[in-house]
Design a protein around this motif. Structure first.
Motif, PDB file in Angstrom:
ATOM      1  N   GLU A 153       0.833  -1.203   0.000  1.00  0.00           N
ATOM      2  CA  GLU A 153       0.000   0.000   0.000  1.00  0.00           C
ATOM      3  C   GLU A 153       0.870   1.256   0.000  1.00  0.00           C
ATOM      4  N   ARG A 156       2.119   1.702  -3.448  1.00  0.00           N
ATOM      5  CA  ARG A 156       1.087   2.185  -4.370  1.00  0.00           C
ATOM      6  C   ARG A 156       0.883   3.685  -4.229  1.00  0.00           C
ATOM      7  N   GLU A 157       1.050   4.207  -3.032  1.00  0.00           N
ATOM      8  CA  GLU A 157       0.908   5.654  -2.825  1.00  0.00           C
ATOM      9  C   GLU A 157       1.960   6.427  -3.613  1.00  0.00           C
ATOM     10  N   GLN A 158       3.116   5.798  -3.859  1.00  0.00           N
ATOM     11  CA  GLN A 158       4.197   6.467  -4.584  1.00  0.00           C
ATOM     12  C   GLN A 158       4.173   6.183  -6.085  1.00  0.00           C
ATOM     13  N   GLU A 160       1.652   4.443  -7.922  1.00  0.00           N
ATOM     14  CA  GLU A 160       0.309   4.561  -8.503  1.00  0.00           C
ATOM     15  C   GLU A 160       0.135   3.684  -9.744  1.00  0.00           C
ATOM     16  N   TYR A 161      -0.295   4.311 -10.867  1.00  0.00           N
ATOM     17  CA  TYR A 161      -0.689   3.542 -12.048  1.00  0.00           C
ATOM     18  C   TYR A 161       0.480   3.111 -12.924  1.00  0.00           C
TER      19      TYR A 161
END
Length: 213
Positions: A153, A156-158, A160-161
């Motif tokens: 998680e 993912r915050e860093q 992303e897509y």
């Protein structure tokens, strides 16, 4: 997509999705025994480029993770005795070994200078993925200048897509970085102190040199 690998059903789905993504040339975030890493197929140049772009790096050569000790033999022209002894003693685990890679390998990891850093991580999720897809270029799953993530998680915050699949397995048990040993010279040498102490390395390879020696 983020899969919680702490449940059996989602773990199986997540590993299958990660394998498919890597084989398709896309990025995945996966747990290791140190921090979370972001990885790509080591032999797909556009995937390695995407890995570097996602982190905001230049052509810095990423480490290569493998799912078996035997894979190391296929990456080098000749494996030094010290490298084999260190791998037998500490793999899977938090030891990165710098070796001369075989010139016949069809990959583009950047300006390697003929050497690569290889590690077999001690994490069941990472090993399952690696055994299915083969060697992966993997580096810490953070943007340059940001803290190394200890969960998917956080990664993912860093990222992303830029990453297709995130495999969550809970907080990293030991966020200490791996110890790095260079075996390309006349004597093995520690390049970075890390999770495996120098004294343990010296028990296996008595002539190893400490970092800065």
């Amino acid at each position: 997509m983020l899969y919680d690998c702490r449940t059996v059903a989602e773990r199986d789905r997540g590993i299958a999705a990660a394998v498919e993504a890597v084989k398709s040339g896309e990025l995945v975030v996966l747990p290791t025994d140190t921090v979370y890493g972001v990885g790509a197929d080591a032999f797909t140049s556009h995937a390695v480029n995407a890995l570097q772009n996602a982190r905001g790096t230049d052509r810095r050569v990423p480490p290569v993770l493998v799912g078996s000790r035997h894979t190391l033999d296929g990456l080098v022209y000749s494996l030094p005795k010290a490298a084999r002894e260190l791998a037998d003693a500490f793999w899977p685990g938090a030891l990165t070994i710098v070796v001369e890679h075989s010139p016949s390998l069809q990959w583009d990891l950047g300006d390697t200078g003929g050497v690569i850093a290889v590690r077999m991580p001690l994490h069941p999720v990472a090993l399952e993925v690696l055994r299915e897809v083969g060697p992966m270029a993997v580096t810490t799953a953070n943007r340059i200048g940001q803290p190394a993530p200890t969960t998917a998680e956080e990664a993912r915050e860093q990222l992303e897509y830029a990453v297709r699949i995130y495999l969550e397995a809970g907080a990293a048990a030991d966020p200490a970085p791996s110890t790095i040993v260079d075996v390309t010279g006349a004597e093995p040498r520690v390049l970075r102190d890390g999770a495996i102490p120098f004294e343990k390395l010296r028990e296996v390879v008595p002539d190893i040199l400490a970092a800065g020696a």
